[in-house]
Structure formats: C-alpha cells, structure tokens
Scaffold this active site. Structure first.
Site, PDB file in Angstrom:
ATOM      1  N   LYS A 242      -4.691  -8.761  -4.904  1.00 19.91           N
ATOM      2  CA  LYS A 242      -5.923  -8.930  -3.871  1.00 19.91           C
ATOM      3  C   LYS A 242      -5.987  -7.799  -2.867  1.00 19.91           C
ATOM      4  CE  LYS A 242      -1.490  -7.921  -0.675  1.00 19.91           C
ATOM      5  NZ  LYS A 242      -0.584  -7.851  -0.918  1.00 19.91           N
TER       6      LYS A 242
ATOM      7  N   ARG B 213       8.951   2.561  -2.750  1.00 21.41           N
ATOM      8  CA  ARG B 213       8.691   3.021  -1.749  1.00 21.41           C
ATOM      9  C   ARG B 213       9.596   3.474  -1.308  1.00 21.41           C
ATOM     10  NH1 ARG B 213       4.821  -1.974   0.742  1.00 21.41           N
ATOM     11  NH2 ARG B 213       3.443  -1.904  -1.310  1.00 21.41           N
TER      12      ARG B 213
ATOM     13  N   SER C  33       0.714   1.057   0.485  1.00 23.08           N
ATOM     14  CA  SER C  33       0.135  -0.210   0.993  1.00 23.08           C
ATOM     15  C   SER C  33      -0.202  -0.848   3.027  1.00 23.08           C
ATOM     16  CB  SER C  33       0.664  -1.599   0.573  1.00 23.08           C
ATOM     17  OG  SER C  33      -0.042  -2.399   1.431  1.00 23.08           O
ATOM     18  N   HIS C  34       0.735  -0.902   3.411  1.00 22.48           N
ATOM     19  CA  HIS C  34       0.772  -1.467   5.047  1.00 22.48           C
ATOM     20  C   HIS C  34       1.849  -0.311   6.183  1.00 22.48           C
ATOM     21  CE1 HIS C  34       3.447  -3.989   3.122  1.00 22.48           C
ATOM     22  NE2 HIS C  34       4.150  -4.167   4.521  1.00 22.48           N
TER      23      HIS C  34
ATOM     24  N   ARG D 295      12.162 -11.857   7.243  1.00 20.95           N
ATOM     25  CA  ARG D 295      11.419 -12.549   7.353  1.00 20.95           C
ATOM     26  C   ARG D 295      11.554 -13.800   7.462  1.00 20.95           C
ATOM     27  NH1 ARG D 295       7.664  -8.455   6.751  1.00 20.95           N
ATOM     28  NH2 ARG D 295       7.273  -7.795   4.542  1.00 20.95           N
TER      29      ARG D 295
ATOM     30  N   ASP E  99      -5.652  -3.094   5.378  1.00 19.70           N
ATOM     31  CA  ASP E  99      -4.418  -2.593   5.094  1.00 19.70           C
ATOM     32  C   ASP E  99      -4.540  -1.115   4.529  1.00 19.70           C
ATOM     33  OD1 ASP E  99      -4.552  -2.741   2.805  1.00 19.70           O
ATOM     34  OD2 ASP E  99      -2.826  -3.133   2.495  1.00 19.70           O
TER      35      ASP E  99
ATOM     36  N   THR F 256       8.830  -5.359  -3.968  1.00 13.98           N
ATOM     37  CA  THR F 256       7.808  -6.101  -4.147  1.00 13.98           C
ATOM     38  C   THR F 256       6.058  -5.569  -5.474  1.00 13.98           C
ATOM     39  OG1 THR F 256       8.899  -7.152  -2.166  1.00 13.98           O
ATOM     40  CG2 THR F 256       6.893  -8.252  -2.910  1.00 13.98           C
TER      41      THR F 256
ATOM     42  N   GLU G  37      -1.506 -14.791  -0.062  1.00 13.08           N
ATOM     43  CA  GLU G  37      -0.162 -15.316   0.015  1.00 13.08           C
ATOM     44  C   GLU G  37      -0.635 -14.669   2.088  1.00 13.08           C
ATOM     45  OE1 GLU G  37       2.706 -12.479  -2.224  1.00 13.08           O
ATOM     46  OE2 GLU G  37       1.032 -11.246  -1.901  1.00 13.08           O
ATOM     47  N   GLU G  38       0.784 -15.138   2.717  1.00 15.88           N
ATOM     48  CA  GLU G  38       0.841 -16.242   3.950  1.00 15.88           C
ATOM     49  C   GLU G  38       0.430 -14.300   4.667  1.00 15.88           C
ATOM     50  OE1 GLU G  38       2.862 -14.023   5.531  1.00 15.88           O
ATOM     51  OE2 GLU G  38       3.965 -13.911   3.297  1.00 15.88           O
ATOM     52  N   SER G  39       0.790 -13.386   4.250  1.00 21.19           N
ATOM     53  CA  SER G  39       1.264 -12.235   4.801  1.00 21.19           C
ATOM     54  C   SER G  39      -0.886 -11.395   4.552  1.00 21.19           C
ATOM     55  CB  SER G  39       2.083 -10.671   3.364  1.00 21.19           C
ATOM     56  OG  SER G  39       1.816 -11.322   2.482  1.00 21.19           O
TER      57      SER G  39
ATOM     58  N   THR H 157       6.666 -14.774  -3.724  1.00 24.27           N
ATOM     59  CA  THR H 157       5.849 -13.099  -3.278  1.00 24.27           C
ATOM     60  C   THR H 157       6.101 -12.507  -3.474  1.00 24.27           C
ATOM     61  OG1 THR H 157       7.218 -14.063  -0.498  1.00 24.27           O
ATOM     62  CG2 THR H 157       6.555 -11.634  -1.548  1.00 24.27           C
TER      63      THR H 157
ATOM     64  N   ARG I 164      -5.277  -5.870   1.492  1.00 30.66           N
ATOM     65  CA  ARG I 164      -5.256  -6.959   2.742  1.00 30.66           C
ATOM     66  C   ARG I 164      -6.183  -7.442   3.840  1.00 30.66           C
ATOM     67  NH1 ARG I 164       0.941  -7.012   5.051  1.00 30.66           N
ATOM     68  NH2 ARG I 164       2.259  -7.109   2.920  1.00 30.66           N
TER      69      ARG I 164
ATOM     70  N   LYS J 126       2.921   2.572  -7.831  1.00 30.48           N
ATOM     71  CA  LYS J 126       2.945   1.651  -8.970  1.00 30.48           C
ATOM     72  C   LYS J 126       2.350   1.293 -10.030  1.00 30.48           C
ATOM     73  CE  LYS J 126      -0.479  -0.621  -5.945  1.00 30.48           C
ATOM     74  NZ  LYS J 126      -0.784  -1.914  -4.596  1.00 30.48           N
TER      75      LYS J 126
HETATM   76  C1  VG1 Z   1       5.099  -7.942   1.385  1.00 29.07           C
HETATM   77  C2  VG1 Z   1       4.225  -9.230   2.061  1.00 29.07           C
HETATM   78  C3  VG1 Z   1       3.914 -10.132   0.705  1.00 29.07           C
HETATM   79  C4  VG1 Z   1       3.265  -8.590  -0.224  1.00 29.07           C
HETATM   80  C5  VG1 Z   1       4.142  -7.630  -0.348  1.00 29.07           C
HETATM   81  C6  VG1 Z   1       2.823  -5.884  -1.237  1.00 29.07           C
HETATM   82  O1  VG1 Z   1       6.512  -8.220   0.883  1.00 29.07           O
HETATM   83  O2  VG1 Z   1       4.702 -10.092   2.748  1.00 29.07           O
HETATM   84  O3  VG1 Z   1       3.690 -10.884   0.435  1.00 29.07           O
HETATM   85  O4  VG1 Z   1       3.148  -9.157  -1.460  1.00 29.07           O
HETATM   86  O5  VG1 Z   1       4.188  -6.855   0.935  1.00 29.07           O
HETATM   87  O6  VG1 Z   1       2.546  -6.323  -0.027  1.00 29.07           O
HETATM   88  P1  VG1 Z   1       7.643  -7.736   1.662  1.00 29.07           P
HETATM   89  O7  VG1 Z   1       8.536  -7.941   0.298  1.00 29.07           O
HETATM   90  O8  VG1 Z   1       7.582  -7.115   1.868  1.00 29.07           O
HETATM   91  O9  VG1 Z   1       8.176  -9.521   2.276  1.00 29.07           O
HETATM   92  V1  VG1 Z   1       1.174  -4.803  -0.244  1.00 29.07           V
HETATM   93  O10 VG1 Z   1      -0.500  -4.983   0.742  1.00 29.07           O
HETATM   94  O11 VG1 Z   1       2.170  -4.282   1.203  1.00 29.07           O
HETATM   95  O12 VG1 Z   1       1.157  -4.367  -1.207  1.00 29.07           O
HETATM   96 CO    CO Z   2      -1.643  -3.401   0.566  1.00 31.07          CO
END
Ligand code: VG1
Ligand code: CO
Length: 543
Positions: A376, A23, A113-114, A496, A277, A19, A363-365, A344, A282, A126
């Site tokens: 974001k 990673r 990220s998170h 999910r 995050d 996404t 995004e909902e995340s 997404t 986030r 990335k």
């Molecule tokens: C998750 C979230 C998505 C977000 C992505 C990267 O992806 O659902 O909304 O854009 O993380 O966010 P996935 O494919 O695991 O659902 V970040 O802050 O981690 O770069």
């Molecule tokens: Co992030």
C-alpha cells in the site's frame, strides 16, 4: 580487516510474525541475539549467497543500529549486494519500488508501521519478496519455524558502513550501494500522475496540508508536493523523521492526526488535507470540513482512477480486504470489473496484482495502493486524489456527495478495543465461533442475521487456503459486523469490530456515521458479549 564469525545462539520464544512482519517492543528487539536470530532465520529461509537485497526503514529508534547489524549479517551470509536508503531510510512503498526496479532478490524493511517508536515503544522487521510485496504466509511460517530451531548465526566483524554517504561502499566482499531514498520513487509518481495539472492547481491557489507525523514520508512529501508540484512552502508539516516520531502516534486517523482534523474543520481550512503513517504506506485524506473514510476513499479512487494518466486505460479489477466496506464492490459492478475480497494484510493482494487480476486494492485501515508497487502506498493515494481534484475542479465534499448519490453509501466505522487481556479475548472468540452455527435467523433488536461465518480465503492464483480470518455476521438489508483480533499489536490483544450499513435513499445519505450504525453496534455487542468478556463497553479508538 573483516572476519566472519559464527555465533552460538538458542531459539528465543515468540518470534512469530503477525499481519506484516515481526513486531515487538524495542527493548525486546535490542535484547541479546533477538534481532540476529530473526534476521538469520530470514536468510536461512530465503538464502543469501550471491543475492541482492534492498534495506531501509522508517527511521524509528534503533533503525540505524539495526541496519548495521543486518548489513554485517548479509555480508557474512554471502550476499553480493545490498541497496540501502541514505541514513537507512526508506518508506515501505519506496522499498517495494526499489526491489522491483533493481530486480533484486527481495528486501528487509525495518518498521513497526503505525505503532509508536522510541526506546520503550515498538520496532519491527519484515521481509519483502522479489516482486516487492510482503512475504506470503508460507514464507513467514517457515521463518518462524526457523527461529524455533536456530543454533547459530553468522556475523561479519567490521566497522559501520557510512550510510550517510550516497555511493558505493564495500563491506567484506559485499557491495553496499547507498541511494537517495526519494528520487526513484518520485520519478515513478511522475509517470503515474498528471503533474502539470496538479502544478497548475497549486499555482491557482489550491491549498493543502500534509502531515507526515514526524515519520518517514516527510522527505518524500516535501520533494514531491513542495519542490516538484509547487505547493506552498510549509504545506508539509511534521516533515522531519524523528526516532520517536516526536512523541506522536504515527497512525493517520482522526484520533491520532487530530491537529490535521482540527485544521480541516476549522475556520481557515485548506482545500485538502492528508496524513501518512510511520512507514508511509497508509494515508488519511480530508476535505475542507469533510472526512473521507478509507473504504469510501478506495471507492472514489477506483471510480475516478481513469482521470490519471497511469490508469487512463481503465482498471483490471478491484480488490479489498474482507473487513473493508463493500463501497468498492459497487464501483466494480458499475464498471463491469471483477472484485475480490481477501483477508486482512497487504500480502494477500500480491498474487492478484502479479496475475493482472486487480489494479487497485485497499483496506479499511487507511491503506490504498495499486499495481505500481506491491505495498500500500500513502503518497500514491494522496497524489491520485490530487490528480482527480485537479481534473474535476470540484471540492472533496462535492465528489463524495455525488459518489454517494450514484452508488449508494456504505456507512462504516471500526471500533478498536486495545490491550485486552489475551486469555479473555481468546475466550470471547471461542464462544463467538461456537455460536456461529446458531446465529442465522436470530433477531437482535430488529437486526436479523442472514449469514454468519469465520472468513476463509482460497487464493484464486495459487490455491492456498487461509482460514480463521475474522468472524462476519451479515444482517438483513446489507448491514454487517466483523470481529477480528489484531495481528500487529504488541500489548495484550486488540479486538477490532468493523461495522457497516448500506443505504441508497437520497434522504439517508448524510447521517452521522456512529448514529447511522447504532443498531449494528448494539447487535454486535450482544452477539459477542463484549462487555461480559472484556469488561469494556466502549472502544478506545474509533475510526
Ligand atoms: C493492521 C490493519 C491491516 C494492515 C496491517 C498492517 O493489522 O488492520 O489492515 O494491513 O495493520 O498495516 P491488524 O492485524 O492489527 O488489524 V501497516 O501500515 O501497519 O504495515
Ligand atoms: Co504502515
């Protein structure tokens, strides 16, 4: 003495970006040739000769070593200049800003990220484009293809660059400019928000808790909230980025930011709480005694953005990812704005922002942002909330309550089933996709399916098509269940399940979300046979 060497290598399987970038577990990234192969593949695809890039990361374990490797490879590939955050630190939105501000040819961000960080946790890389946004699918596919063909990479033999020292350094014939990671970003925030109004609110006794979860936003939050806006010292906690995030899981949601939630629901709760995050893109916001779901946050921000100077002229449009609730659509309709539904991942917003079709995206995340950068932006969202609170002089609870009365409420929740066996997850989706044509009209304990499909998106700007972006099942009355597999996990598969129900009646507006969603949850489990396929009846993370 510096010297360029060409190192023979061979493709290493599985360097497929998800996404947002590539990673993997840190030991995989640290393995022989692994990071080098991916970085060379990036340079082979985008070209490095004579170019300028931005480089920084979220400070997780291996961040500092990886930065030195990437710098030496950039030099060996002929890059003219790299702008690096001091200590190899840059939040994702700050990196996006630096790419744009300096009109560079893109940037490399080191982050997972998170996902947790540490010697046995996750690492990531990335590439962001010259517009500051994540590389689009065509680019990441080309990079992936390159990793399957690679036979050599170029490396400069040289001493480490002193990334602790702000200023200009030389690496072979390449210039390395080490910059303060915070100052340009903080200056951008001052142009968007009414800092005097927020400062006055803090001076008037407004209390806030900002939890940076030992990740990258600490220095940004301290400088902006405490130093520039006058929030009380100690407002920012977990504000020093640590290589293992202090053992925290830097994902700002009620499960992982539990200490913040406990404080906000406790006896002496401050007026406003927020968390961000690993890489700072986030955000979670919480009022005193009230949680704001990310989909609702997006809708509230869109409805009130005009209260901030940077958005006083109104919005051009609102975009949300498909699994995000339709709460923002209701705001767009009320304001007479176009709204967009994308797959997404932030990369899909880039074209809409560049073309001036959307101003605010979400995004909902726990991701919200605007056209000020092409990622974001956690602190941006937190500052927009503060700006709205300062102008309206109302509590978070009151603002949400009024919002639901005006627009209706989209109850929303996401259930994650992590570390499922990949083959079983794939089998579940194969069955689910096969069942789609026959779902319409079926009744699952009173939930009648009105539409079911596998989401496909045609980019309104460049016409590119992305298929298989998630299975959606719509029910009579505006409820919805969406099924997706995560593209950011590093262990097995993650299902999910996104759940939504829309209500307008004044007496329906203050239910507990999980119970309001119970019929949708039941129907979703029946439709996908989750327990039969995965052996799981309960999710392990609920947001
Ligand atoms: C998750 C979230 C998505 C977000 C992505 C990267 O992806 O659902 O909304 O854009 O993380 O966010 P996935 O494919 O695991 O659902 V970040 O802050 O981690 O770069
Ligand atoms: Co992030």
């Amino acid at each position: 003495m510096t010297q360029i060497t060409t190192v023979a290598t061979q493709p290493i399987a599985g360097q497929k970006p998800g996404t947002s970038g590539l990673r993997k577990k840190t030991p995989v990234f640290m393995g022989r040739h692994y990071l080098e192969n991916f970085v060379q593949s990036i340079f082979d695809v985008v070209g490095a000769a004579g170019k300028t890039f931005v480089l920084g990361g979220d400070g997780r374990y291996f961040n500092d070593r990886a930065a030195q490797v990437i710098l030496r490879m950039a030099a060996a590939n002929g890059a003219a200049r790299v702008i690096v955050g001091q200590g190899a630190i840059l939040s994702t939105p700050a990196a996006s800003h630096l790419i744009r501000l300096n009109k560079t040819d893109g940037g490399i961000i080191m982050s997972a990220s998170h996902n947790p960080g540490g010697p046995n946790e996750d690492f990531g890389v990335k590439f962001n484009m010259p517009n500051g946004g994540p590389a689009p699918e065509g680019m990441t596919e080309a990079m992936y293809k390159r990793t399957t063909e690679i036979t050599e990479y170029r490396m400069l033999e040289a001493q480490d660059v002193d990334l602790g020292a702000i200023g200009r350094h030389q690496l072979g014939s390449m210039v390395v400019d080490v910059v303060d990671p915070v100052s340009d970003y903080a200056a951008l925030m001052e142009t968007l928000f009414d800092f005097p109004a927020i400062r006055a609110m803090f001076a008037g006794g407004f209390r806030m808790r900002m939890d940076s979860m030992c990740a990258v936003t600490g220095p940004y939050a301290v400088e902006i909230l405490e130093n520039r806006l006058g929030a009380a010292k100690g407002t920012c906690v977990n504000a020093t980025p640590l290589p293992d995030f202090g053992g925290m899981h830097p994902d700002p949601n009620p499960t992982w930011a539990k200490a913040l939630m406990d404080e906000m629901f406790g006896p002496d709760a401050p007026d406003f709480g927020a968390a961000s995050d690993g890489d700072g893109d986030r955000n979670m916001v919480v009022g005193r005694g009230i949680y704001v779901s990310p989909s609702d946050s997006l809708a509230v921000l869109a409805a009130n953005a005009h209260l901030a100077p940077g958005y006083a002229k109104g919005l051009k449009g609102i975009a949300r990812s498909m699994p995000t609730s339709a709460a923002a659509d209701r705001v767009a309709e009320a304001l007479g704005l176009h709204h967009y539904e994308t797959p997404t991942g932030w990369k899909f917003f880039g074209n809409l922002l560049d073309a001036g079709k959307a101003t605010i995206c979400g995004e909902e995340s726990f991701g919200t942002g605007s056209d000020h950068v092409r990622e974001k932006d956690g602190l941006w969202a937190i500052l927009l909330w503060l700006n709205i609170l300062a102008v309206k002089q109302e509590s978070v609870a009151k603002i949400l309550h009024d919002h639901f009365h005006r627009f209706g409420r989209n109850y929303y929740s996401r259930h994650d089933f992590e570390a499922i066996d990949t083959a079983r997850a794939d089998a579940m989706f194969a069955d689910l996709r096969a069942a789609l044509p026959g779902l319409k009209g079926r009744d699952f304990d009173g939930m009648v399916v009105t539409h079911a499909d596998d989401f496909a998106y045609t980019d309104p700007v460049d016409g590119s098509v992305s298929t298989r972006q998630g299975v959606r099942v719509l029910f009579d009355g505006g409820s919805r269940a969406v099924f997706r597999l995560s593209g950011t996990g590093t262990e097995g598969a993650t299902l999910r399940l996104y759940l939504e129900r829309f209500v307008t009646g004044p007496d329906e507006l203050s239910e507990e979300p999980q119970s309001a969603l119970a019929p949708v949850i039941r129907a979703a489990h029946q439709i996908a046979a989750i327990a039969e396929h995965t052996g799981r009846t309960e999710p392990n993370v609920v947001t």
